[in-house]
Design a protein around this motif. Structure first.
Motif, PDB file in Angstrom:
ATOM      1  N   GLY A 137      12.540   0.320   0.791  1.00  0.00           N
ATOM      2  CA  GLY A 137      13.387   1.453   0.139  1.00  0.00           C
ATOM      3  C   GLY A 137      14.513   1.927   0.942  1.00  0.00           C
ATOM      4  N   VAL A 138      14.528   1.995   1.988  1.00  0.00           N
ATOM      5  CA  VAL A 138      15.569   2.048   3.250  1.00  0.00           C
ATOM      6  C   VAL A 138      15.435   1.360   4.460  1.00  0.00           C
ATOM      7  N   LEU A 139      16.642   0.729   4.793  1.00  0.00           N
ATOM      8  CA  LEU A 139      16.752   0.257   6.082  1.00  0.00           C
ATOM      9  C   LEU A 139      17.497   0.786   7.017  1.00  0.00           C
ATOM     10  N   LYS A 140      17.107   1.192   8.053  1.00  0.00           N
ATOM     11  CA  LYS A 140      17.991   1.931   9.098  1.00  0.00           C
ATOM     12  C   LYS A 140      18.442   0.958  10.045  1.00  0.00           C
ATOM     13  N   ILE A 180       0.601  -1.297   0.066  1.00  0.00           N
ATOM     14  CA  ILE A 180       0.038   0.165  -0.077  1.00  0.00           C
ATOM     15  C   ILE A 180       0.718   1.341   0.016  1.00  0.00           C
ATOM     16  N   CYS A 181       2.230   1.166   0.108  1.00  0.00           N
ATOM     17  CA  CYS A 181       2.984   2.529   0.097  1.00  0.00           C
ATOM     18  C   CYS A 181       4.080   2.467  -1.147  1.00  0.00           C
ATOM     19  N   ASP A 182       4.405   3.640  -1.644  1.00  0.00           N
ATOM     20  CA  ASP A 182       5.343   3.668  -2.731  1.00  0.00           C
ATOM     21  C   ASP A 182       6.623   3.164  -2.365  1.00  0.00           C
ATOM     22  N   VAL A 183       7.121   3.628  -1.252  1.00  0.00           N
ATOM     23  CA  VAL A 183       8.198   3.750  -0.608  1.00  0.00           C
ATOM     24  C   VAL A 183       8.182   3.170   0.926  1.00  0.00           C
ATOM     25  N   VAL A 184       8.943   2.085   1.240  1.00  0.00           N
ATOM     26  CA  VAL A 184       8.685   1.704   2.660  1.00  0.00           C
ATOM     27  C   VAL A 184      10.260   1.878   3.366  1.00  0.00           C
ATOM     28  N   PHE A 185      10.186   2.493   4.564  1.00  0.00           N
ATOM     29  CA  PHE A 185      11.356   2.811   5.232  1.00  0.00           C
ATOM     30  C   PHE A 185      11.104   1.801   6.386  1.00  0.00           C
ATOM     31  N   ALA A 186      12.211   1.226   6.799  1.00  0.00           N
ATOM     32  CA  ALA A 186      12.044  -0.075   8.004  1.00  0.00           C
ATOM     33  C   ALA A 186      13.068   0.191   8.702  1.00  0.00           C
TER      34      ALA A 186
END
Ligand SMILES: Nc1ncnc2c1ncn2[C@@H]1O[C@H](COP(=O)(O)OP(=O)(O)OP(=O)(O)O)[C@@H](O)[C@H]1O
Ligand SMILES: O[C@H]1[C@H](O)[C@@H](O)[C@H](O)[C@@H](O)[C@H]1O
Length: 381
Positions: free
Chosen positions: A187-190, A147-153
């Motif tokens: 998209g991004v893993l922190k 449901i999201c264009d870009v996911v940050f986890a």
């Protein structure tokens, strides 16, 4: 000219651009065998605190128990039969000061997981998977990706396991989790530097952008074709809790507002550094926030003039990045507004302390008022 309908449509689009998923929790900070503070916790609370400060709107899905004792901007789902997630953080007194403190974290109570069916049925441009107590399931993250264009986890949502006897938080290798196959769709893993050793950064960066935070040293961004160190800000550390969350809030808020990755990471470092100077959820100086917001807008316009690429995430250091850092350093020097301090009279809630045998307050705590949350943070000096 923008019509009222267009403006309403634009506003509603803006309102639903970011989805934050993760449980609020109650944090109990323990030092020298005494409770130093109890406060609202959970990555979702620190991130939405930064979003509110920067006027970035979001939707937030969080679950709490009937005992949840804070008034928050984004109403959580209350599970009447369960209690709110509680963490006890034990700090090593030997490391107190400006250095990053080691701590032992125990999850002493766990609320319900967040399931795919708990997520809204609408689309979002950005999603943030930011669990703290194992509440995000692989299927929940998968639904977020849908449901999201870009996911940050945040990797802490993916690799934490909890001792079955006392709830001590341990970390497992990312590749051993059910989240691993989802990485190419993230998209991004922190991760913090301590967490980063639980993944193969060289492998993961081929699939998604990896941001590794490193306390007072700032952070490093890794992507498929490059990597970049991002300068830190000087801070007087009082409590490291939530530094990574506030960093993530500043970073994603920067991206949402159109900054390139290096500039957004600088904004992340700024909010991480502000966060460690206060116990519990930080209260940001309103003049500082206004300056930062104005500068972010100016910076966005400046970068639009130089940037030619239409990529979703722009990794290269944009022209004027150093000046942006210099500006933020200067803005940060604004004297923090005085936070009202009151003497503790009678503890209104010792809920957390009743749950496990934690020594009672040894001194009179001070209360730090936070405008966003009605309940004060209870602090022992
Ligand atoms: N002592 C410090 N001085 C300046 N900036 C700091 C300090 N500690 C943290 N920060 C900022 O906050 C960011 C996140 O901190 P850190 O790497 O310690 O995350 P973390 O270990 O996930 O924190 P926590 O788990 O306590 O929330 C750093 O990248 C940095 O920008
Ligand atoms: O409130 C804190 C915070 O969200 C931290 O990021 C997390 O590591 C802790 O588990 C939580 O108690």
């Amino acid at each position: 000219m923008v019509t009222t309908a267009e403006s309403a449509a634009h506003k509603s689009q803006q309102q639903s651009r970011v989805l934050i998923v993760g449980n609020y929790c109650h944090d109990v900070l323990i030092q020298n065998n005494a409770v130093k503070a109890v406060s609202l916790g959970g990555a979702a609370s620190f991130i939405s605190n930064v979003f509110n400060g920067l006027s970035v709107s979001c939707n937030l899905v969080s679950k709490v128990g009937e005992d949840f004792k804070y008034t928050v901007s984004y109403t959580p789902i209350v599970i009447p039969t369960l209690k709110t997630t509680v963490f006890h953080s034990y700090f090593d007194p030997g490391l107190h000061g400006n250095d990053h403190q080691d701590r032992i974290l125990k999850r002493v109570c766990a609320c319900d997981p967040i399931r795919p069916s708990d997520l809204p049925d609408t689309r979002f441009k950005y999603g943030m998977g930011v669990g703290v107590g194992g509440e995000i399931l692989p299927e929940t993250l998968e639904r977020m990706i849908e449901i999201c264009d870009v996911v940050f986890a945040d990797i802490q949502a993916l690799i934490r396991v909890f001792d079955s006897v006392d709830g001590t938080v341990k970390l497992v290798k990312l590749e051993e989790t059910g989240f691993y196959p989802l990485l190419p769709r993230i998209g991004v893993l922190k991760a913090s530097s301590e967490e980063a050793v639980f993944m193969d950064v060289e492998e993961v960066r081929k699939w998604c952008c990896v941001v590794v935070t490193n306390g007072k040293h700032g952070c490093k961004v890794y992507w498929k074709d490059g990597e970049l160190g991002i300068s830190p800000f000087l801070a007087n550390q009082d409590d490291p809790t939530g530094a990574g969350d506030s960093f993530f809030g500043g970073f994603v808020a920067g991206l949402v507002q159109g900054l390139a990755v290096p500039d957004a990471a600088l904004l992340g470092n700024l909010f991480g550094s502000l966060s460690v100077e206060q116990v519990g959820l930080p209260k940001f100086d309103t003049r500082l926030l206004q300056r930062v917001k104005d500068e972010v807008q100016r910076r966005k316009m400046q970068c639009l003039l130089h940037e030619k690429s239409d990529d979703e995430l722009k990794f290269l250091r944009p022209v004027g990045h150093e000046q942006f850092h210099t500006f933020l350093v200067a803005a940060r020097l604004i004297t923090p507004c005085s936070i009202e301090e009151h003497q503790w009279n009678s503890p209104s809630s010792t809920m957390e302390m009743e749950q496990t045998a934690v020594p009672h307050y040894t001194k009179q705590p001070k209360l730090l008022a936070n405008p966003m949350y009605e309940e004060p943070i209870q602090r022992v000096e």
